[in-house]
Design an enzyme around this catalytic site. Sequence first.
Site, short mmCIF file in Angstrom:
data_model
loop_
_atom_site.label_atom_id
_atom_site.label_comp_id
_atom_site.label_asym_id
_atom_site.label_seq_id
_atom_site.Cartn_x
_atom_site.Cartn_y
_atom_site.Cartn_z
CB SER A 138 -0.88 0.01 1.13
OG SER A 138 -0.16 0.16 2.38
CE LYS A 139 0.54 8.72 -1.53
NZ LYS A 139 1.48 8.93 -0.48
NE ARG A 140 -0.95 3.56 7.24
CZ ARG A 140 -1.87 2.73 7.82
NH1 ARG A 140 -3.01 2.61 7.69
NH2 ARG A 140 -1.19 1.97 8.73
CB ALA A 176 5.36 2.97 -0.58
CG ASP A 177 3.77 7.34 1.61
OD1 ASP A 177 4.42 7.33 0.67
OD2 ASP A 177 2.42 7.89 1.97
#
Length: 511
Positions: free
Chosen positions: A264-266, A268-269
């Site tokens: 998820s983007k989370r 990755a961030d």
Amino acid sequence: MREVRVRFAPSPTGALHIGGVRTALYNYLLARKNKGTMILRIEDTDQGRYVEGAEKYILDSLAWAGIQIDEGVGAGGPYAPYRQSERKGIYLPYAMKLIADDNAYYAFDTAQELEAMRERLKATAGANAQYGNQTRLQMSNSLTLSESEVKQKLSSGEPYVIRLKVPQGEKIELTDLIRGAVSVDSTEIDDKVLMKSDGMPTYHLANVVDDYLMKISHVIRGEEWLPSAPLHVLLYRYLGWKNDMPQFAHLPLLLKPDGNGKLSKRDADKMGFPIFPINWKDPNTGELSLGFRERGYLPDAMINFLAFLGWNPGTEKEIFSMGELIEAFTIERIGKAGARFDIQKAQWFNQQYLKAQPESVMVGYLMGTLKEQNISCTPDKALKIANVMKERVTFPQDFWGQGKFFFVAPSAFDEQTVAKKWNEDAVKALSGFSEKVRSMPPLTAETAKNTLEMVTADLGIKTGQILQILRTTITGGASGPDLMMTLEILGNEEVVRRIRYALDTLKLKVA
Ligand code: GLU
């Protein structure tokens, strides 16, 4: 064999996720391999989720990645328009045919009625809270209302949707090229909305109608669409297109780097790596997300990495150009298991591609930053730096990031090295070495090495004992590129100046 026509069909609801680029890539590889056609269709029927700039972002991302579109948005073609919102008028007649054949129906339920249905169903143990073959006869639709009531509602402009009438207790089967036989009991499928009250088709209807009209041979898409596939099979059957149905291939999920759960983007961030191909500024929140491009990934490296997320060539070979991927690619070699998004592997690919760049390109990376910093450098020196650094860099900006010491003398020294290696022998050796260097002809890596060996031999110590502290004196750091080449590049005067500075700064530490 059927002509290969594949489509990448993103919805412009935000930035294109890196997984979307993989989907586009696999479609592209299949198209090119089979001398087929790669189509870009924009599925923008959900106007509530439309995001400004998302379509351009998709086009820019694909162009950067080197995925060429033969037909579709941005390229035109015989089945234009390729933006579904511009095809609005096309879909209704198909929905009407479904109604005429008793395979779909009008539904007039209000939001409250739908909510009441859900509440009712939640209370009944075991029932699915869905509008379907178990519940449709309790709702407000053309199956339960009289013909005249339906007519009246339609002519009075009451909002309605058109729903698919999913049969009960039927096994719907399809063959997925990756997953094999897939079968679903139709009782579990709800009566999906096909036309919305705003007159727009839903994804399901528009997707199937367009795949048919655009003569799509293979539908290659993410695994999240697998549950929709049986519904699509029903639509093909009801619309009389069973024999023209495309072949399905649902790609494995992309997993977090540790393999636990969906990427998820989370994540990755949190882990500090990009999840979008190029920079994306969210027009609603203003949030800027770094792209693979801006992070310093080369498009070919990213493509090579993505190709291996779910596919493998069946050999040990890992570095594949786009041309080689096209040649090697087959759907049969795509796996079912989720693919771990191993960002370190992505970095490794980038390293391989970066060091294979022509010298002039590498020099360009360095010169670009130097220009920004207003630092001058001869082409000869830049070339030497690029060459000595190329085995160590992962991203183009590392030439500067890791090679800054070539231009800026260190003002601090790696503490661990100093604590371990700064001693009387070191001081003697460094002083002796700088004395010699001061009066020598211009240093080369070889003369630097010989001189250091002479100096240490005279002192009766091993050269190896001095190398690390010499590096720290010269670069400030504990590791870096080939030391003797570094000395050659810096030149006598600078080497002497740096050693003197270190001796002055650090002398207090010596007993
Ligand atoms: N519009 C869908 C998406 O956004 C396309 C799914 C499909 O390829 O059928 O992913």
